[in-house]
Scaffold this motif. Structure first.
Motif, mmCIF file in Angstrom:
data_model
loop_
_atom_site.group_PDB
_atom_site.id
_atom_site.type_symbol
_atom_site.label_atom_id
_atom_site.label_comp_id
_atom_site.label_asym_id
_atom_site.label_seq_id
_atom_site.Cartn_x
_atom_site.Cartn_y
_atom_site.Cartn_z
ATOM 1 N N ARG A 9 1.247 -2.801 8.677
ATOM 2 C CA ARG A 9 1.040 -1.727 7.982
ATOM 3 C C ARG A 9 0.712 -1.860 6.649
ATOM 4 N NH1 ARG A 9 3.400 2.632 9.854
ATOM 5 N NH2 ARG A 9 2.042 3.670 8.358
ATOM 6 N N GLN A 37 -10.686 4.217 5.005
ATOM 7 C CA GLN A 37 -10.636 5.680 4.255
ATOM 8 C C GLN A 37 -10.396 5.112 2.492
ATOM 9 O OE1 GLN A 37 -7.047 7.932 5.085
ATOM 10 N NE2 GLN A 37 -7.713 9.893 4.058
ATOM 11 N N PHE A 90 -8.136 2.654 9.663
ATOM 12 C CA PHE A 90 -7.588 3.288 10.573
ATOM 13 C C PHE A 90 -8.209 2.925 12.093
ATOM 14 C CE2 PHE A 90 -4.707 6.502 9.225
ATOM 15 C CZ PHE A 90 -5.340 6.563 7.959
ATOM 16 N N GLU A 105 -10.113 13.781 23.346
ATOM 17 C CA GLU A 105 -9.581 13.785 22.173
ATOM 18 C C GLU A 105 -9.357 12.142 21.592
ATOM 19 O OE1 GLU A 105 -5.903 15.694 21.713
ATOM 20 O OE2 GLU A 105 -5.292 15.143 19.863
ATOM 21 N N PHE A 108 -5.446 8.531 16.807
ATOM 22 C CA PHE A 108 -5.475 7.507 15.417
ATOM 23 C C PHE A 108 -4.278 6.545 15.505
ATOM 24 C CE2 PHE A 108 -9.332 8.260 13.122
ATOM 25 C CZ PHE A 108 -9.848 9.604 13.698
ATOM 26 N N GLY A 109 -4.488 5.358 14.943
ATOM 27 C CA GLY A 109 -3.021 4.380 14.753
ATOM 28 C C GLY A 109 -2.672 5.111 13.506
ATOM 29 N N PRO A 110 -1.590 4.576 12.995
ATOM 30 C CA PRO A 110 -0.765 4.900 11.725
ATOM 31 C C PRO A 110 -1.748 4.146 10.573
ATOM 32 C CG PRO A 110 0.308 3.193 12.775
ATOM 33 C CD PRO A 110 -0.728 3.523 13.509
ATOM 34 N N TYR B 37 -9.087 17.954 11.092
ATOM 35 C CA TYR B 37 -7.855 16.944 11.101
ATOM 36 C C TYR B 37 -7.053 17.346 9.979
ATOM 37 C CZ TYR B 37 -9.875 14.167 15.121
ATOM 38 O OH TYR B 37 -10.301 13.792 16.209
ATOM 39 N N GLN B 39 -4.147 15.281 7.623
ATOM 40 C CA GLN B 39 -3.484 13.985 7.246
ATOM 41 C C GLN B 39 -2.508 14.215 6.321
ATOM 42 O OE1 GLN B 39 -5.734 10.909 4.954
ATOM 43 N NE2 GLN B 39 -5.120 9.425 6.325
ATOM 44 N N SER B 42 2.061 10.859 5.312
ATOM 45 C CA SER B 42 2.602 9.836 6.336
ATOM 46 C C SER B 42 1.136 8.979 6.621
ATOM 47 C CB SER B 42 3.217 10.344 7.571
ATOM 48 O OG SER B 42 2.142 11.083 8.165
ATOM 49 N N ARG B 43 0.021 9.438 6.173
ATOM 50 C CA ARG B 43 -1.370 9.129 6.721
ATOM 51 C C ARG B 43 -1.514 9.190 7.973
ATOM 52 N NH1 ARG B 43 -0.469 3.893 3.897
ATOM 53 N NH2 ARG B 43 -0.529 2.839 6.111
ATOM 54 N N GLN B 44 -0.960 9.745 8.919
ATOM 55 C CA GLN B 44 -1.068 10.016 10.316
ATOM 56 C C GLN B 44 -2.190 11.014 10.312
ATOM 57 O OE1 GLN B 44 0.329 8.119 12.967
ATOM 58 N NE2 GLN B 44 -1.583 8.953 14.062
ATOM 59 N N MET B 45 -3.359 10.500 11.241
ATOM 60 C CA MET B 45 -4.288 11.626 11.538
ATOM 61 C C MET B 45 -4.056 12.475 12.574
ATOM 62 S SD MET B 45 -6.873 11.435 9.329
ATOM 63 C CE MET B 45 -8.287 11.717 10.069
ATOM 64 N N LEU B 47 -5.126 15.815 14.947
ATOM 65 C CA LEU B 47 -5.946 17.018 15.260
ATOM 66 C C LEU B 47 -5.498 18.368 15.066
ATOM 67 C CD1 LEU B 47 -8.578 17.709 16.345
ATOM 68 C CD2 LEU B 47 -7.887 17.493 18.779
ATOM 69 N N PHE B 91 -9.429 16.959 6.898
ATOM 70 C CA PHE B 91 -10.825 16.848 7.183
ATOM 71 C C PHE B 91 -11.619 17.398 8.055
ATOM 72 C CE2 PHE B 91 -10.698 12.968 4.844
ATOM 73 C CZ PHE B 91 -9.413 12.412 4.749
#
Lengths: 117, 114
Positions: A9, A37, A90, A105, A108-110, B37, B39, B42-45, B47, B91
């Motif tokens: 991470r 990003q 990501f 869909e 995404f990962g963390p 999206y 964010q 926590s950075r999690q994307m 939808l 986003f």
């Protein structure tokens, strides 16, 4: 755990070192993606893969290498890390979809925060 | 090449108020998808909402709705009754129906003022 995971991470590495970021998904999705990003740039596609042993370049592939020997794994390697590769990375995956215009869909990962010193 | 533009790097809104985030895109395709999206820190994307270009009706998901203007190539996101948990980077994104890749805008950071 089901889903898409990334490891590590957080990673700090030195300029010139090789580093590999791992991505694993449990859905057997055909497609996998790597994005970076950066502030002011949003998410930019590095590489993607439509299936095992099939990979293709995205918008910013220079300095990166990918492989996809197994459907569930899509590692991203920085062969000789540079400071400009400091970023949040990501991984994402999605199904192949049915039909050209099918919606699917993307998950995404963390994310992995990589710092190159 | 397709592009996605978010002209507002940051926005603020009072809690419980309504805010609209802007997005424009450029494409010569007629069949495509548009996304918003979220964010959080926590950075999690995540939808939030999607819109199919062939649908004239604007998509809605609870407090989130879009204003899709196909001719103007505009795709704004409206958040009603803003909550503290809505604070995040948002986003806008585009995907051509026949393409594998999603193109993202640079994002709008939304602050919610208590």
């Amino acid at each position: 755990d089901a889903g898409i995971t990334q490891s590590p991470r957080y990673k700090i590495t030195e300029t010139g070192r090789q580093v590999t970021l791992m991505c694993h998904q449990t859905w057997s999705h055909s497609y996998m993606f790597w994005y970076r990003q950066d502030l002011g740039h949003g998410l930019r596609l590095i590489y993607y893969s439509a299936a095992a042993d099939i990979t293709d370049k995205g918008e910013v592939p220079d300095g990166y290498v990918v492989s996809r020997s197994k459907t569930e794994n899509f590692p991203l390697t920085l062969e000789s890390a540079t400071r400009s590769q400091t970023s949040v990375y990501f991984c994402a995956s999605r199904t192949q979809g049915e039909g050209l215009s099918a919606y699917y869909e993307q998950y995404f990962g963390p994310g992995t925060r990589l710092t190159v010193t | 090449a397709q592009t996605v533009t978010q002209s507002q790097p940051e926005m603020s809104v009072q809690e419980a108020e309504t805010v609209t985030l802007s997005c424009t895109y450029d494409t010569s395709e007629s069949d495509y998808y548009l996304f918003w999206y979220k964010q959080p820190p926590s950075r999690q994307m995540i939808l939030v909402i999607r819109q199919e270009a062939y649908k004239q009706q604007n998509a809605t998901e609870n407090r989130f709705s879009v204003n899709f203007q196909k001719a103007a190539k505009s795709f704004s996101l409206k958040i009603s009754d803003s909550q503290l948990g809505d604070a995040a980077m948002y986003f806008c994104a585009y995907r051509s129906a026949g393409d594998d890749k999603i193109i993202f805008g640079k994002g709008t950071r939304l602050h919610i003022l208590p």
